[in-house]
Motif scaffolding. Structure first.
Motif, PDB file in Angstrom:
ATOM      1  N   UNK A 106     -30.903 -24.938   7.171  1.00 26.50           N
ATOM      2  CA  UNK A 106     -30.299 -24.891   8.333  1.00 26.50           C
ATOM      3  C   UNK A 106     -28.903 -24.625   8.432  1.00 26.50           C
ATOM      4  N   UNK A 107     -28.266 -25.061   7.351  1.00 31.96           N
ATOM      5  CA  UNK A 107     -26.763 -24.824   7.236  1.00 31.96           C
ATOM      6  C   UNK A 107     -26.609 -23.493   7.013  1.00 31.96           C
ATOM      7  N   UNK A 108     -27.447 -22.777   5.924  1.00 31.56           N
ATOM      8  CA  UNK A 108     -27.027 -21.563   5.708  1.00 31.56           C
ATOM      9  C   UNK A 108     -27.433 -20.678   6.757  1.00 31.56           C
ATOM     10  N   UNK A 109     -28.258 -20.828   7.571  1.00 35.98           N
ATOM     11  CA  UNK A 109     -28.748 -19.893   8.921  1.00 35.98           C
ATOM     12  C   UNK A 109     -27.305 -20.003   9.800  1.00 35.98           C
ATOM     13  N   UNK A 110     -26.939 -21.027   9.791  1.00 37.71           N
ATOM     14  CA  UNK A 110     -25.864 -21.136  10.837  1.00 37.71           C
ATOM     15  C   UNK A 110     -24.541 -20.722  10.530  1.00 37.71           C
ATOM     16  N   UNK A 111     -24.337 -20.709   9.051  1.00 35.18           N
ATOM     17  CA  UNK A 111     -23.346 -20.289   8.465  1.00 35.18           C
ATOM     18  C   UNK A 111     -23.398 -18.610   8.377  1.00 35.18           C
ATOM     19  N   UNK A 112     -24.534 -18.073   8.450  1.00 37.76           N
ATOM     20  CA  UNK A 112     -24.538 -16.569   8.639  1.00 37.76           C
ATOM     21  C   UNK A 112     -24.028 -16.193   9.980  1.00 37.76           C
ATOM     22  N   UNK A 113     -24.430 -16.995  11.076  1.00 31.01           N
ATOM     23  CA  UNK A 113     -23.953 -16.532  12.342  1.00 31.01           C
ATOM     24  C   UNK A 113     -22.348 -16.851  12.722  1.00 31.01           C
ATOM     25  N   UNK A 114     -22.022 -17.808  11.892  1.00 29.84           N
ATOM     26  CA  UNK A 114     -20.398 -18.220  12.143  1.00 29.84           C
ATOM     27  C   UNK A 114     -19.839 -16.995  11.387  1.00 29.84           C
ATOM     28  N   UNK A 115     -20.274 -16.584  10.244  1.00 23.20           N
ATOM     29  CA  UNK A 115     -19.595 -15.258   9.850  1.00 23.20           C
ATOM     30  C   UNK A 115     -19.552 -14.301  10.667  1.00 23.20           C
TER      31      UNK A 115
END
Length: 233
Positions: A106-115
């Motif tokens: 979940x965190x990696x998915x969100x981090x990809x969008x945050x980038x």
């Protein structure tokens, strides 16, 4: 404190995400939002760019409504929306990953969008709280914070499990401890609903029937709230 109609309007993302929505209906949404004094309008990404009055933010969605998109696709969608003028991105997580306790996913998915969402633009993370266990709600909120999100948000409004609830907002508020904003969305249809969400900890409201909610506040002399958030957080 007492919340006035004008103050309540500044909590609102005035929303039209129906798949059959037309350009004319979106234009009507913007005009109504300007009349009501809302914080933002929220529309599907294909309806961007929008011409909105000064002081009104533009929000859109990403990976919507299922969240079962590759992270790279979510990131590309968010990046395109930013180029098309969006100020805020509301992304949907992988709900199954959250319920399975796979919070690194979940965190990696969100981090990809945050980038893909630059500094100065807002990222909200839709966790679809009605479809999650209490533990998964907490874990998803912590994953969103770790990934750099600005808000956690209850619901898409399209899931059969339901929308926002007081219980979910309270869990989310406890998890993020005022460090992130909290958006209540899905099934908030009356002034009483809106006030209940704010009292529970919501700092933003996603509403499709904004006028009816604000009209419900009329004649009460305003409404008392015990846990006021920073509208527009």
């Amino acid at each position: 404190m007492t919340l006035t109609r004008t103050e309540l309007a500044r909590y609102v993302d005035h929303t039209l995400l129906k798949p059959e929505a037309t350009a004319e209906q979106v234009a009507e949404l913007v005009a109504e939002g300007a009349d009501l004094g809302v914080f933002s309008v929220c529309v599907s990404p294909s309806m961007l760019p929008l011409d909105v009055p000064e002081g009104m933010a533009i929000a859109t969605v990403c990976g919507f409504p299922s969240g079962k998109h590759h992270s790279a696709i979510k990131a590309a969608e968010a990046a395109r929306s930013i180029l098309d003028g969006a100020d805020e991105i509301d992304m949907v997580i992988d709900i199954a990953a959250a319920n399975a306790g796979e919070f690194a996913v979940v965190e990696a998915d969100i981090a990809a969008v945050r980038a893909a969402v630059p500094e100065g633009k807002i990222l909200k993370v839709i966790i679809e709280s009605a479809a999650l266990s209490d533990a998964a709600i907490t874990g998803a909120c912590l994953a969103a914070e770790a990934a750099g999100a600005d808000f956690v948000k209850t619901s898409t409004g399209f899931h059969p499990a339901g929308g926002a609830s007081k219980h979910a907002i309270e869990l989310m508020a406890k998890a993020v401890g005022g460090r992130l904003g909290i958006k209540a969305s899905g099934g908030v249809r009356t002034a009483d609903d809106a006030l209940e969400m704010i009292n529970a900890g919501a700092t933003r409201l996603g509403l499709s029937g904004t006028r009816a909610v604000l009209d419900g506040l009329d004649g009460t002399g305003g409404a008392h709230i015990v846990n006021p958030g920073a509208a527009g957080y």
